[in-house]
Enzyme design. Structure first.
Site, mmCIF file in Angstrom:
data_model
loop_
_atom_site.group_PDB
_atom_site.id
_atom_site.type_symbol
_atom_site.label_atom_id
_atom_site.label_comp_id
_atom_site.label_asym_id
_atom_site.label_seq_id
_atom_site.Cartn_x
_atom_site.Cartn_y
_atom_site.Cartn_z
ATOM 1 N N GLU A 172 -13.782 -12.814 -5.010
ATOM 2 C CA GLU A 172 -12.446 -12.407 -5.469
ATOM 3 C C GLU A 172 -11.339 -13.074 -4.656
ATOM 4 O O GLU A 172 -10.172 -13.039 -5.055
ATOM 5 C CB GLU A 172 -12.256 -10.883 -5.322
ATOM 6 C CG GLU A 172 -13.318 -10.018 -5.987
ATOM 7 C CD GLU A 172 -14.475 -9.719 -5.051
ATOM 8 O OE1 GLU A 172 -14.341 -9.932 -3.834
ATOM 9 O OE2 GLU A 172 -15.538 -9.300 -5.542
ATOM 10 N N GLU B 94 0.824 -1.205 0.000
ATOM 11 C CA GLU B 94 0.000 0.000 0.000
ATOM 12 C C GLU B 94 0.863 1.262 0.000
ATOM 13 O O GLU B 94 0.532 2.255 -0.648
ATOM 14 C CB GLU B 94 -0.932 -0.021 1.228
ATOM 15 C CG GLU B 94 -2.099 0.920 1.129
ATOM 16 C CD GLU B 94 -3.152 0.620 2.205
ATOM 17 O OE1 GLU B 94 -3.959 -0.301 1.978
ATOM 18 O OE2 GLU B 94 -3.154 1.266 3.253
ATOM 19 N N GLU C 81 -15.893 -11.158 4.169
ATOM 20 C CA GLU C 81 -14.771 -10.894 3.261
ATOM 21 C C GLU C 81 -14.131 -12.201 2.774
ATOM 22 O O GLU C 81 -13.827 -12.356 1.585
ATOM 23 C CB GLU C 81 -13.716 -10.040 3.976
ATOM 24 C CG GLU C 81 -12.531 -9.675 3.106
ATOM 25 C CD GLU C 81 -11.418 -8.987 3.905
ATOM 26 O OE1 GLU C 81 -11.043 -9.489 4.984
ATOM 27 O OE2 GLU C 81 -10.934 -7.950 3.448
ATOM 28 N N CYS D 103 -8.284 -2.005 4.385
ATOM 29 C CA CYS D 103 -8.109 -3.143 5.299
ATOM 30 C C CYS D 103 -9.409 -3.612 5.929
ATOM 31 O O CYS D 103 -9.485 -4.705 6.462
ATOM 32 C CB CYS D 103 -7.175 -2.769 6.445
ATOM 33 S SG CYS D 103 -5.589 -2.205 5.886
ATOM 34 N N CYS E 198 -10.255 -1.632 14.990
ATOM 35 C CA CYS E 198 -10.513 -3.069 15.185
ATOM 36 C C CYS E 198 -10.618 -3.449 16.666
ATOM 37 O O CYS E 198 -11.308 -4.412 17.007
ATOM 38 C CB CYS E 198 -9.413 -3.886 14.541
ATOM 39 S SG CYS E 198 -9.079 -3.378 12.852
ATOM 40 N N SER F 257 -7.432 1.870 -2.178
ATOM 41 C CA SER F 257 -6.232 1.093 -2.459
ATOM 42 C C SER F 257 -6.663 -0.264 -3.002
ATOM 43 O O SER F 257 -7.655 -0.825 -2.553
ATOM 44 C CB SER F 257 -5.437 0.902 -1.162
ATOM 45 O OG SER F 257 -4.522 -0.165 -1.326
ATOM 46 N N LYS G 27 -15.211 -9.764 8.496
ATOM 47 C CA LYS G 27 -14.140 -10.609 7.952
ATOM 48 C C LYS G 27 -14.675 -11.967 7.508
ATOM 49 O O LYS G 27 -14.114 -12.599 6.621
ATOM 50 C CB LYS G 27 -13.041 -10.805 8.995
ATOM 51 C CG LYS G 27 -12.215 -9.555 9.275
ATOM 52 C CD LYS G 27 -11.166 -9.315 8.204
ATOM 53 C CE LYS G 27 -10.459 -7.983 8.420
ATOM 54 N NZ LYS G 27 -9.693 -7.578 7.227
ATOM 55 N N GLU H 240 2.031 1.675 -3.406
ATOM 56 C CA GLU H 240 0.910 2.113 -4.252
ATOM 57 C C GLU H 240 0.668 3.609 -4.079
ATOM 58 O O GLU H 240 0.482 4.343 -5.055
ATOM 59 C CB GLU H 240 -0.364 1.320 -3.879
ATOM 60 C CG GLU H 240 -1.552 1.669 -4.757
ATOM 61 C CD GLU H 240 -2.861 1.015 -4.303
ATOM 62 O OE1 GLU H 240 -2.853 0.251 -3.312
ATOM 63 O OE2 GLU H 240 -3.889 1.291 -4.945
#
Lengths: 590, 178
Positions: free
Chosen positions: A371, A278, A366, A304, A520, A324, A363, A281
């Site tokens: 993907e 990142e 996710e 994230c 988190c 990102s 999560k 990037e």
């Protein structure tokens, strides 16, 4: 100031203080249920009713303001009887399968019934209809346990600015839920689990995957590895009665080994990997923007936090280019574990099971995104919240508090201090700056003890800026450029920040967004109840973990250097793009 | 999509797109005003005759409200209906006299004949089913009505005939739902 008498104690409090707050200041406990500090005070449940001399009826102390000379009785016969009746009525319409409920011993309704000495439910009759919603991979809702307190409604609409659940219908028919009492999968739910985090009963919880993980551990044909998110180590102890903010990293590793995981790794390794990708990037985007080499989207947002990803996909799909392209650390770990590590130990990806321990319900969602299968199979198989791991350790009979410290396995188990602070708001930004600054200038980040204090702490939106000087030759285009960054946590704050940017009132280069208040450490899968006081303690613990390490910058992590040398090549390289980066999906908000 | 050939009254009716564009005008007028949701929903119901999902989603988007919040308001007020209304309404009296003389059984017979629940309409949008409280004809219980016409001493077994008779006299389109 108002002087009031509560249960014969005289208290002086500022005007506008509620009776409940005044009583708490005087050390007098008034029972509550729908009230939640810093989140909601609406007087819906009537559990906090008290008698005020001269008032026609009992008043809900969580919303009633004091007035000078007021005389309050919290335990008069009338108040006690009313309170008891309210709780009995709630119990009469509540599925009380407490012994097998995941909130057994952690339920506010159960505690109220105990504390108020209720021994019998005298009200019998029709029960509300039961709707069980397990449409999402993250959450399960059971309307038969709901007490209609509306904490979830408030946190979803106000704190998170999502508005996924509202009361549907009226009177006895009322159900708290998505449109027309439908399912979470049909609406804009981002699966952050803040509803589950504030639910006083067992009406909203994480979708439990403990059985699947036991089955994987029992399967002799599988190699089962585990990663733990940075935020677990500062909260898991609370499942075993330890003080909030107790660091339990070593005990957590030992417990996971005793549960039977073949290797215990660390999401922190992948957090360092995220910074490498990142950070590069960001610098690439800045280079293109400043040298006019190409059309790039700025500001760049961090990626994230999967609740945030789903949020921007729903509410700001035109800004997906600003995200990102980096996968989250959880998913980077899964992809690396089932490729690089699998090759190292001579296993096929399909013979490996990757389990994540996350402070997060999103999560779970996710991990199942289409993907996230770049190893050829699902990269992360099962995601357990902190609470589920706590239950699993308890089930195994492990005496967690007295465990000796263990150490993570190598080569994908070492994390820097920069990775630790991914756990709290401002942490990803600080970690990125520690690396990016040093890459560009060759100098250490010019903040005391490497802490970017302007973006730390619990303020909803935070900003910082720094001007690059003495840049290394290849970064000369950044010389004199003032990098502007912002940090928001809680999706309501994210929305406010984005609206400011869209209105042209602010501009930044890089923005960190975390879905949950506090980051988190305040995730939807953390031990309940997460208050601001507890958030602060967990954050302190995380900074302590960071400061206790010699390795505090992602780009200095030897295991990161190793994975690039042996496998990935360079950041943003071809293999990195395949395994560590992803694409997003525009969605509509109705 | 409504099949125009099947819809007995489609010649005078506006298409769904036309109705939705009328709703757009209403939303444009109320956008940004406080307390807009309920008046806009009332007007939407006036436009469509009920509140279809497409209209509710348009209202949510147009007023920048959560769809679940809009649904919460719609499901709270008895005035709002998410079921299309039939051209005519069948009302079954469940007042005391009709109730004790078998009104409930009449209602059940209608539900199974029409294959709809109370508050719903037949797929051809010809008939809606509702419950009523006393037509003032207790001596003729149990009673029901279709539109203006009241039927006396209704026997559940005869309900099918009443419906078939109604269709024969009022609906010319062949192949109607019943």
């Amino acid at each position: 100031m108002a002087k009031i008498t509560i249960d014969n104690e005289v208290v002086e409090v500022p005007d506008g203080t509620t009776i409940l707050a005044a009583a708490r200041r005087a050390g007098i406990k008034i029972p509550t249920l729908c009230y939640l500090e810093d989140v909601q005070a609406i007087g819906a449940c009537r559990v906090c009713m008290v008698e005020v001399e001269g008032a026609r009826t009992l008043v809900a102390s969580c919303v009633a303001p004091v007035s000078d000379g007021m005389v309050v009785h919290t335990n008069s016969k009338k108040a006690r009887a009313a309170r008891k009746m309210v709780v009995e009525l709630l119990l009469s319409d509540h599925t009380g399968d407490c012994q097998v409920c995941d909130r057994n011993d952690d339920c506010e309704l159960q505690a109220l019934a105990r504390d108020l000495g209720i021994r019998d439910i005298t009200y019998q009759g029709e029960k509300s209809r039961r709707l069980v919603d397990d449409s999402t991979p993250a959450l399960v809702r059971d309307s038969a346990k709901c007490v209609l307190c509306r904490r979830c409604v408030t946190v979803c609409a106000d704190t998170q600015s999502v508005g996924g659940i509202f009361p549907q219908g009226r009177g006895f028919e009322t159900v708290i839920g998505p449109a027309f009492a439908g399912e979470l999968d049909d609406i804009v739910c981002v699966q952050c689990g803040q509803c589950a985090a504030v639910c006083p009963v067992g009406a909203i919880s994480e979708r439990d995957q403990v059985q699947e993980v036991w089955a994987a551990l029992d399967d002799p044909t599988k190699t089962v590895v585990v990663q733990t998110a940075p935020a677990i180590r500062a909260a898991l102890g609370e499942c075993f009665g330890l003080e909030p903010g107790t660091l339990v990293t070593g005990r957590m590793v030992t417990a996971l080994r005793r549960l039977g995981f073949h290797a215990v790794f660390d999401t922190n390794f992948a957090a360092d990997l995220t910074i490498m990708e990142e950070g590069n990037e960001l610098l690439t985007r800045l280079k293109k923007a400043l040298t006019g080499e190409g059309d790039v989207a700025l500001p760049m947002f961090t990626s994230c936090s999967p609740g945030w990803i789903k949020y921007i996909e729903y509410f700001y799909p035109d800004m997906l280019n600003n995200l990102s392209t980096c996968k989250s650390p959880q998913q980077m770990f899964g992809a690396i574990a089932k490729t690089y590590y699998a090759q190292k130990i001579g296993k096929k990806p399909e013979d490996m099971i990757v389990v994540s321990i996350m402070p997060c319900t999103a999560k779970k969602y996710e991990a199942q995104r289409p993907e996230m299968r770049d190893s050829g199979v699902q990269d992360v198989d099962y995601v357990l919240t902190t609470r589920e791991l706590g239950r699993m350790i308890t089930e195994a009979g492990i005496d967690f508090v007295n465990l000796p410290d263990g150490k993570q396995d190598s080569p994908i188990g070492l994390g820097s201090g920069a990775a630790d602070i991914f756990a709290n708001t401002g942490g990803v930004m600080e970690a990125a700056l520690r690396t990016a600054w040093e890459v560009v200038t060759g100098q250490e980040l010019p903040f005391d003890n490497l802490h970017v204090t302007p973006v730390a702490g619990l303020d909803g939106i935070k900003e910082a800026s720094a001007t690059f000087t003495n840049c290394l030759p290849e970064w000369s285009f950044l010389e004199g450029v003032t990098a502007k960054v912002a940090v928001a946590h809680g999706l309501g704050n994210a929305r406010r920040l984005i609206e400011k940017i869209r209105a042209g009132e602010a501009s930044y280069h890089f923005i960190e967004i975390m879905t949950c208040p506090g980051g988190c450490i305040g995730g939807g899968g953390q031990p309940r109840m997460t208050t601001n006081a507890i958030r602060k303690k967990r954050i302190e613990a995380i900074y302590k973990e960071d400061e206790g390490k010699a390795l505090r910058k992602s780009h200095k992590n030897p295991e990161i250097l190793q994975v690039y040398e042996e496998f990935l090549g360079a950041p943003l390289g071809e293999l990195s793009h395949k395994l560590l980066h992803t694409k997003y999906t525009p969605r509509t908000k109705v | 999509m409504v099949d125009k050939a099947q819809c007995c009254c489609s010649t005078e009716e506006a298409t769904e797109e036309e109705l939705l564009s009328r709703l757009d005008e209403v939303i444009a007028e109320y956008k940004g005003k406080p307390g807009a949701l309920i008046p806009v929903l009332q007007m939407a119901q006036a436009i469509f005759g009920y509140l279809p999902e497409s209209a509710l989603k348009k209202v949510a988007l147009g007023l920048d409200k959560s769809y679940s919040e809009v649904a919460g308001v719609v499901s709270f007020y008895a005035f709002f209906s998410t079921n299309p209304k039939g051209r005519q309404t069948i009302r079954v009296c469940l007042g005391t006299a009709c109730y004790v003389r078998g009104g409930k059984q009449v209602l059940e017979a209608l539900k199974s004949k029409l294959k709809i629940e109370v508050g719903e309409a037949t797929p051809d949008r010809e008939l809606s089913l509702e419950v009523a409280r006393c037509f003032g004809a207790c001596g003729l219980a149990p009673t029901m009505s279709i539109g203006e016409e009241v039927y006396k001493r209704v026997r559940p077994a005869k309900v099918g005939e009443i419906i078939e008779e109604y269709y024969k006299n009022n609906v010319s389109v062949k192949g109607a739902a019943v």
